[in-house]
Structure formats: C-alpha cells, structure tokens
Enzyme design. Sequence first.
Site: not given
Length: 403
Positions: A126, A203, A228-229, A377
């Site tokens: 990322f 991560d 928050y995912k 996605r």
Amino acid sequence: MPDPLDPAPHDAADPLASFRERFTPAPGVVAYLDGNSLGRPPAAAADRLAGFVRDDWGTRLIRGWDEGWWTLPERLGDRIGGLALGAAPGQTVVADSTTVLLHKLATAAVALRPGRDEIVTDTGNFPTDRDVLDGIADARGLTVRRIRTDPAAGITPEQVAAAVSGRTALVSFSHVGYRSGWIADAPAITRIAHDAGALVLWDLSHSAGSVPVELDAWGADLAAGCTYKYLNGGPGSPAFGYVRADLLADVENPVRGWVGRADPFGMTDGFAPADGVRRMLSGTPPVLATVPLQVSLEMLAEAGIGAVREKSRRLTRYALELADAWLVPHGVAVASPRDPDRLGGHVTLTRPGFAGLLGPLHAAGVIPDYRGPDGLRIGPAPLSTSFAELHAGLSVLRSLVAG
Ligand SMILES: *Cc1c(COP(=O)(O)O)cnc(C)c1O
C-alpha cells in the site's frame, strides 16, 4: 430447474444473516460493496456516541480519565488482539493512525538492528507503507529493497528468501494485499526473516476482522492495522499496533510523549518509557473516536472471527461464480487468487474503462471500490452484506458491461 446463482438459499443458510439488521440502513443504497475500505456503522453506535457525550464526557468530565479512559488504549488493544489478531494481552494498543503507527514500529525495528542497512518490502504494498519505509530509509541512510510482485498473486516465501540477507534489518508486508486480496504466507515469511536475523512488521489493515490472524503463533515481531475497514470503527477511527512481548523491554518509541512515560503525571525532567506496550503511545488517547469501534467489537465477539471468515469465503466464492457467469463473457477479468485459502475478503475485477462505470454504478445505488487503473474491488463485509445484496450489485454491473 433451480437457478444455481439464486442468492436465497445462501442467505437462508447463513448463520450470521441477522447481524445485517444491526447496521444503520443507507437509503438508496442497493449494494454496499466497499466494506473493505470503510465498514458500515453499527446502528447502536449513534446512541452509544450520544450517550458517551452526554453521560461520560458530560457528567464525569476530567474524572473520566481515571475511570477508564486512560487505560483504554491497552484495554481495547487486548480486545482486538484476542478477537482478531491471535495476540495474548499486553502486546497491542489502539492509537494514532495506521500510517503513524507503522512509522513508529518500523523506526523502532531498524533501531533494534544496528549495523543492518536494508528494509525489505514489495512493489505492491500500500502506498502509505512504501512512503513510511522510504521516509525512514532516507532519514537513516538505509536502502529499501523492493521485491517486484505480481499484484494479483502477492508476495511469496521464495521471493522473501531470495531477498533477505545479513544486511536486512526489517521485513514488512501486508498480510492481505489491498489490490487483489491475496493472503501472504505469514508464518513462512516470518520464519524466513527470522532465520536471516531480521524483524518482521505486518500490515493487517485488510485482515483485521476478516481473515483470522495468529500473531503470537506466527512469531511476528510487530504489526499495525486500521479499524475502520472490516472492524467498522468509522472514518478516522484510530489504528492498532502490536509489539511481541519479549521485544517490549527494548523497543523505543521514536515519537516520545508524556502518555508513553513511566510516570506521566510526575512531570519530571527526562524521559523514561512506560513498561509494556504502553510505551508506544505518544499523546492523549483518542477516546471519543473509539466509541463506534467498541460497539463493533461487541458484535465481532458475538459472531466470532471463525464464522466471519467462513461467511467471507462464501461471499467471495459467490462473487466469483457471479463474475464468471455474468461478467467474464463481457471481457471482465478476475484479478484475485481463485484459491480460497489465498484470498482475503475482497475480489478484484478488471476491465479497461471500468473507471467510467463508477458514475452509473453509484447512480444505481451500487457502491464498489475502485483502484486505478481499471480495478473494481468487490468488498462484501461478512456481518453486513447479504448474498442478495451481492447478487443485486453485480447484476447492475452486468447490465452495464453488457449494455
Ligand atoms: C487502509 C490501509 C492503510 C491506511 O492507513 P491510514 O493511516 O489509516 O490512512 C494502511 N495500509 C494498508 C495496507 C491499508 O489497506
């Protein structure tokens, strides 16, 4: 003949189906397929937030710090560690953002390996991970060795074995790749890094609350991820960070601050770090910003990460079945691993010109995630997404690619 793609039997057989009603409805949204980027709010979060402001902050005022707020970073860390990370208590804190915690942990890691001058990561990591590692390398005169990975397949133990050496201080990858959702072989990669004398930082942003993680069993050194995912903590909810217990005595937080002191209220000269993982804290804990996360963790505790993963596997398998039947004939390619053991919570579909479909998809109430140049996605969230919702969203996509 029954329709093999009918979502109804899947929903009828879903033991987690009732959790869906415990999320705030979003008027006009036919299919929310972006739980891998921002989870939906648990309905109870609104009252819990209002209650916190009214009763906790409102009536307890500054006394709240002594009545639980001060220790919240470790308590919530232990809770996430136990529910989702395979981490025994005392190794996880909730603080900062993922980016800041990655920076703190990676800096601490290279400081624990003096004389070694390389950090190993991969080209598909990322952007924030790449930026953090590049920034640390620039500041300290280190080199980042970037393994070239296929975004659809991810990092392999063989590639890591070929890249590490006596020069490697730190190895850092995502456990689940943000583009295609591949799952790295974390135990094998951790072992290979350790055999070379390096530390490992994982991560877990796309893993936490979706794919079970076993940090203690892997022997991982350090980890960070966002809440928050799949953990539904809400926009900007703080991150979590993990430091393996036997590193804690030596690990140094590069962002020293009073909250990470051994005696924060002594107001003395000179910094002495707190014992334990609390030393990774810097400033005042973001208490208010953790209220929705606390609600969400209660739901995860009820559901159990094993059942969440099982539903996630069924959702992604169903998404692939729909894609094969409806989209692949129209030039759409699946850019995610098809082996369910190697696939995390989302499926990536590609086709040139997909960016142009985002407007029409949103107009039809279908919200997927887009990652350039041409990847959609599809990120169903096991606690809030039904099979019917996935079916509805992909059938809109079908009509757009066919039309
Ligand atoms: C979402 C995500 C982040 C987010 O970092 P923030 O500091 O919370 O913005 C970091 N790493 C990965 C792999 C992610 O998927």
